[in-house]
Motif scaffolding. Sequence first.
Motif, PDB file in Angstrom:
ATOM      1  N   ASP A  39      31.544  -1.448 -70.241  1.00 32.60           N
ATOM      2  CA  ASP A  39      31.004  -0.095 -70.200  1.00 32.60           C
ATOM      3  C   ASP A  39      32.057   0.925 -70.634  1.00 32.60           C
ATOM      4  O   ASP A  39      31.773   1.809 -71.443  1.00 32.60           O
ATOM      5  CB  ASP A  39      30.506   0.209 -68.783  1.00 32.60           C
ATOM      6  CG  ASP A  39      30.007   1.629 -68.661  1.00 32.60           C
ATOM      7  OD1 ASP A  39      28.954   1.925 -69.256  1.00 32.60           O
ATOM      8  OD2 ASP A  39      30.673   2.441 -68.005  1.00 32.60           O
ATOM      9  N   HIS A  72      27.850   9.425 -66.610  1.00 33.19           N
ATOM     10  CA  HIS A  72      28.563   8.283 -66.025  1.00 33.19           C
ATOM     11  C   HIS A  72      30.000   8.689 -65.696  1.00 33.19           C
ATOM     12  O   HIS A  72      30.705   9.205 -66.559  1.00 33.19           O
ATOM     13  CB  HIS A  72      28.578   7.104 -67.005  1.00 33.19           C
ATOM     14  CG  HIS A  72      27.212   6.589 -67.333  1.00 33.19           C
ATOM     15  ND1 HIS A  72      26.686   5.454 -66.783  1.00 33.19           N
ATOM     16  CD2 HIS A  72      26.254   7.094 -68.142  1.00 33.19           C
ATOM     17  CE1 HIS A  72      25.466   5.255 -67.246  1.00 33.19           C
ATOM     18  NE2 HIS A  72      25.176   6.236 -68.079  1.00 33.19           N
ATOM     19  N   PRO A  73      30.454   8.413 -64.453  1.00 35.55           N
ATOM     20  CA  PRO A  73      31.795   8.826 -64.062  1.00 35.55           C
ATOM     21  C   PRO A  73      32.871   7.806 -64.455  1.00 35.55           C
ATOM     22  O   PRO A  73      32.705   6.605 -64.242  1.00 35.55           O
ATOM     23  CB  PRO A  73      31.692   8.923 -62.537  1.00 35.55           C
ATOM     24  CG  PRO A  73      30.668   7.892 -62.175  1.00 35.55           C
ATOM     25  CD  PRO A  73      29.705   7.807 -63.338  1.00 35.55           C
ATOM     26  N   TYR A  74      33.946   8.300 -65.041  1.00 36.24           N
ATOM     27  CA  TYR A  74      35.112   7.468 -65.364  1.00 36.24           C
ATOM     28  C   TYR A  74      36.316   8.088 -64.680  1.00 36.24           C
ATOM     29  O   TYR A  74      36.751   9.183 -65.042  1.00 36.24           O
ATOM     30  CB  TYR A  74      35.321   7.376 -66.887  1.00 36.24           C
ATOM     31  CG  TYR A  74      34.145   6.693 -67.525  1.00 36.24           C
ATOM     32  CD1 TYR A  74      34.073   5.310 -67.558  1.00 36.24           C
ATOM     33  CD2 TYR A  74      33.079   7.431 -68.000  1.00 36.24           C
ATOM     34  CE1 TYR A  74      32.962   4.670 -68.070  1.00 36.24           C
ATOM     35  CE2 TYR A  74      31.954   6.800 -68.514  1.00 36.24           C
ATOM     36  CZ  TYR A  74      31.897   5.421 -68.546  1.00 36.24           C
ATOM     37  OH  TYR A  74      30.784   4.796 -69.029  1.00 36.24           O
ATOM     38  N   HIS A  75      36.804   7.385 -63.638  1.00 36.62           N
ATOM     39  CA  HIS A  75      37.968   7.856 -62.907  1.00 36.62           C
ATOM     40  C   HIS A  75      39.205   7.419 -63.667  1.00 36.62           C
ATOM     41  O   HIS A  75      39.334   6.236 -63.996  1.00 36.62           O
ATOM     42  CB  HIS A  75      37.965   7.296 -61.485  1.00 36.62           C
ATOM     43  CG  HIS A  75      36.715   7.661 -60.741  1.00 36.62           C
ATOM     44  ND1 HIS A  75      35.595   6.875 -60.749  1.00 36.62           N
ATOM     45  CD2 HIS A  75      36.416   8.764 -60.001  1.00 36.62           C
ATOM     46  CE1 HIS A  75      34.647   7.472 -60.036  1.00 36.62           C
ATOM     47  NE2 HIS A  75      35.103   8.613 -59.577  1.00 36.62           N
ATOM     48  N   ILE A  76      40.086   8.344 -63.937  1.00 37.43           N
ATOM     49  CA  ILE A  76      41.260   8.057 -64.773  1.00 37.43           C
ATOM     50  C   ILE A  76      42.513   8.142 -63.911  1.00 37.43           C
ATOM     51  O   ILE A  76      42.879   9.226 -63.431  1.00 37.43           O
ATOM     52  CB  ILE A  76      41.328   9.062 -65.939  1.00 37.43           C
ATOM     53  CG1 ILE A  76      40.039   8.975 -66.758  1.00 37.43           C
ATOM     54  CG2 ILE A  76      42.553   8.804 -66.796  1.00 37.43           C
ATOM     55  CD1 ILE A  76      39.723  10.221 -67.510  1.00 37.43           C
ATOM     56  N   LEU A  83      30.873  11.189 -68.679  1.00 40.93           N
ATOM     57  CA  LEU A  83      30.304  11.082 -70.025  1.00 40.93           C
ATOM     58  C   LEU A  83      28.849  10.666 -69.908  1.00 40.93           C
ATOM     59  O   LEU A  83      28.563   9.619 -69.331  1.00 40.93           O
ATOM     60  CB  LEU A  83      31.054  10.025 -70.851  1.00 40.93           C
ATOM     61  CG  LEU A  83      32.550  10.218 -71.070  1.00 40.93           C
ATOM     62  CD1 LEU A  83      33.111   9.041 -71.866  1.00 40.93           C
ATOM     63  CD2 LEU A  83      32.822  11.514 -71.800  1.00 40.93           C
ATOM     64  N   LEU A 141      36.327  11.849 -65.678  1.00 39.69           N
ATOM     65  CA  LEU A 141      35.616  12.320 -66.854  1.00 39.69           C
ATOM     66  C   LEU A 141      34.184  11.814 -66.729  1.00 39.69           C
ATOM     67  O   LEU A 141      33.974  10.631 -66.494  1.00 39.69           O
ATOM     68  CB  LEU A 141      36.286  11.724 -68.098  1.00 39.69           C
ATOM     69  CG  LEU A 141      35.889  12.189 -69.484  1.00 39.69           C
ATOM     70  CD1 LEU A 141      36.161  13.673 -69.678  1.00 39.69           C
ATOM     71  CD2 LEU A 141      36.678  11.385 -70.513  1.00 39.69           C
ATOM     72  N   TYR A 143      46.393   4.636 -68.827  1.00 42.16           N
ATOM     73  CA  TYR A 143      45.306   5.329 -68.141  1.00 42.16           C
ATOM     74  C   TYR A 143      44.334   4.276 -67.656  1.00 42.16           C
ATOM     75  O   TYR A 143      43.667   3.632 -68.479  1.00 42.16           O
ATOM     76  CB  TYR A 143      44.622   6.342 -69.078  1.00 42.16           C
ATOM     77  CG  TYR A 143      45.586   7.419 -69.471  1.00 42.16           C
ATOM     78  CD1 TYR A 143      45.812   8.508 -68.633  1.00 42.16           C
ATOM     79  CD2 TYR A 143      46.340   7.299 -70.630  1.00 42.16           C
ATOM     80  CE1 TYR A 143      46.761   9.462 -68.941  1.00 42.16           C
ATOM     81  CE2 TYR A 143      47.296   8.247 -70.950  1.00 42.16           C
ATOM     82  CZ  TYR A 143      47.501   9.322 -70.103  1.00 42.16           C
ATOM     83  OH  TYR A 143      48.458  10.248 -70.402  1.00 42.16           O
ATOM     84  N   HIS A 144      44.301   4.077 -66.334  1.00 42.99           N
ATOM     85  CA  HIS A 144      43.379   3.107 -65.752  1.00 42.99           C
ATOM     86  C   HIS A 144      42.038   3.788 -65.588  1.00 42.99           C
ATOM     87  O   HIS A 144      41.954   4.881 -65.029  1.00 42.99           O
ATOM     88  CB  HIS A 144      43.916   2.635 -64.402  1.00 42.99           C
ATOM     89  CG  HIS A 144      45.291   2.038 -64.522  1.00 42.99           C
ATOM     90  ND1 HIS A 144      46.433   2.785 -64.393  1.00 42.99           N
ATOM     91  CD2 HIS A 144      45.687   0.778 -64.812  1.00 42.99           C
ATOM     92  CE1 HIS A 144      47.492   1.996 -64.585  1.00 42.99           C
ATOM     93  NE2 HIS A 144      47.077   0.787 -64.838  1.00 42.99           N
ATOM     94  N   ILE A 145      40.992   3.137 -66.068  1.00 44.40           N
ATOM     95  CA  ILE A 145      39.662   3.736 -66.074  1.00 44.40           C
ATOM     96  C   ILE A 145      38.764   2.970 -65.123  1.00 44.40           C
ATOM     97  O   ILE A 145      38.443   1.798 -65.367  1.00 44.40           O
ATOM     98  CB  ILE A 145      39.083   3.718 -67.506  1.00 44.40           C
ATOM     99  CG1 ILE A 145      40.026   4.499 -68.433  1.00 44.40           C
ATOM    100  CG2 ILE A 145      37.686   4.304 -67.530  1.00 44.40           C
ATOM    101  CD1 ILE A 145      39.916   4.083 -69.871  1.00 44.40           C
ATOM    102  N   ASN A 146      38.379   3.625 -64.029  1.00 42.57           N
ATOM    103  CA  ASN A 146      37.642   2.939 -62.974  1.00 42.57           C
ATOM    104  C   ASN A 146      38.410   1.655 -62.628  1.00 42.57           C
ATOM    105  O   ASN A 146      39.627   1.591 -62.798  1.00 42.57           O
ATOM    106  CB  ASN A 146      36.192   2.675 -63.384  1.00 42.57           C
ATOM    107  CG  ASN A 146      35.375   3.982 -63.447  1.00 42.57           C
ATOM    108  OD1 ASN A 146      35.752   4.992 -62.834  1.00 42.57           O
ATOM    109  ND2 ASN A 146      34.298   3.962 -64.183  1.00 42.57           N
ATOM    110  N   ARG A 201      31.741   3.310 -73.923  1.00 41.53           N
ATOM    111  CA  ARG A 201      31.540   4.737 -73.778  1.00 41.53           C
ATOM    112  C   ARG A 201      32.806   5.561 -73.989  1.00 41.53           C
ATOM    113  O   ARG A 201      32.759   6.661 -74.501  1.00 41.53           O
ATOM    114  CB  ARG A 201      30.925   5.065 -72.415  1.00 41.53           C
ATOM    115  CG  ARG A 201      30.009   6.283 -72.500  1.00 41.53           C
ATOM    116  CD  ARG A 201      29.316   6.524 -71.179  1.00 41.53           C
ATOM    117  NE  ARG A 201      28.509   5.409 -70.771  1.00 41.53           N
ATOM    118  CZ  ARG A 201      27.186   5.322 -70.985  1.00 41.53           C
ATOM    119  NH1 ARG A 201      26.560   6.288 -71.595  1.00 41.53           N
ATOM    120  NH2 ARG A 201      26.518   4.274 -70.571  1.00 41.53           N
ATOM    121  N   LEU A 202      33.954   5.010 -73.569  1.00 40.07           N
ATOM    122  CA  LEU A 202      35.178   5.820 -73.618  1.00 40.07           C
ATOM    123  C   LEU A 202      36.110   5.419 -74.771  1.00 40.07           C
ATOM    124  O   LEU A 202      36.542   6.273 -75.537  1.00 40.07           O
ATOM    125  CB  LEU A 202      35.906   5.727 -72.276  1.00 40.07           C
ATOM    126  CG  LEU A 202      37.073   6.688 -72.085  1.00 40.07           C
ATOM    127  CD1 LEU A 202      36.640   8.135 -72.282  1.00 40.07           C
ATOM    128  CD2 LEU A 202      37.666   6.521 -70.697  1.00 40.07           C
TER     129      LEU A 202
END
Lengths: 81, 81
Positions: free
Chosen positions: B17, A64-68, A61, A59, B66-69, B21-22
């Motif tokens: 972060d 900025h990239p957020y790998h899920i 945002l 995702l 859900y692991h985020i980065n 943001r998320l």
Amino acid sequence: MAQKAVFYHAGCAVCVDAEQRLAHALNPADYAVEIVHLGQQANRIAEAEAAGVISVPALVLDGHPYHINYGASLAEVKGAA
Amino acid sequence: MAQKAVFYHAGCAVCVDAEQRLAHALNPADYAVEIVHLGQQANRIAEAEAAGVISVPALVLDGHPYHINYGASLAEVKGAA
């Protein structure tokens, strides 16, 4: 005003789950979410890479990239596209 | 009715972060978000593990992780806690 969010995926099971549960859970007052299937829209891969995406689902945002979790690398998506 | 969401982190830069943001971008109509700092609340580590969390930052929505980065593994957090 809602900011742009882009959810990149490749149709994998991990991607579909993250899309349904997370991408659609963002506050519509904050983010307008666009869903992009990189397997079907290979012309968007360069844009995802430029935003720092290295795997899907991801995702972006405000740029900025957020790998899920982890479905597939962008390299794998390129090979399949 | 809003469902429960738990954002687990350990104070790392990647965690902060993702939280700002998320975690705070989720639709408040859908999710009531609880923020848990596992470095400060080590008694919540077992609960995070039970939900399938293996690294932080992670967001647990309806019991799904859900692991985020990637900030740190849960093993590292345990060692530091």
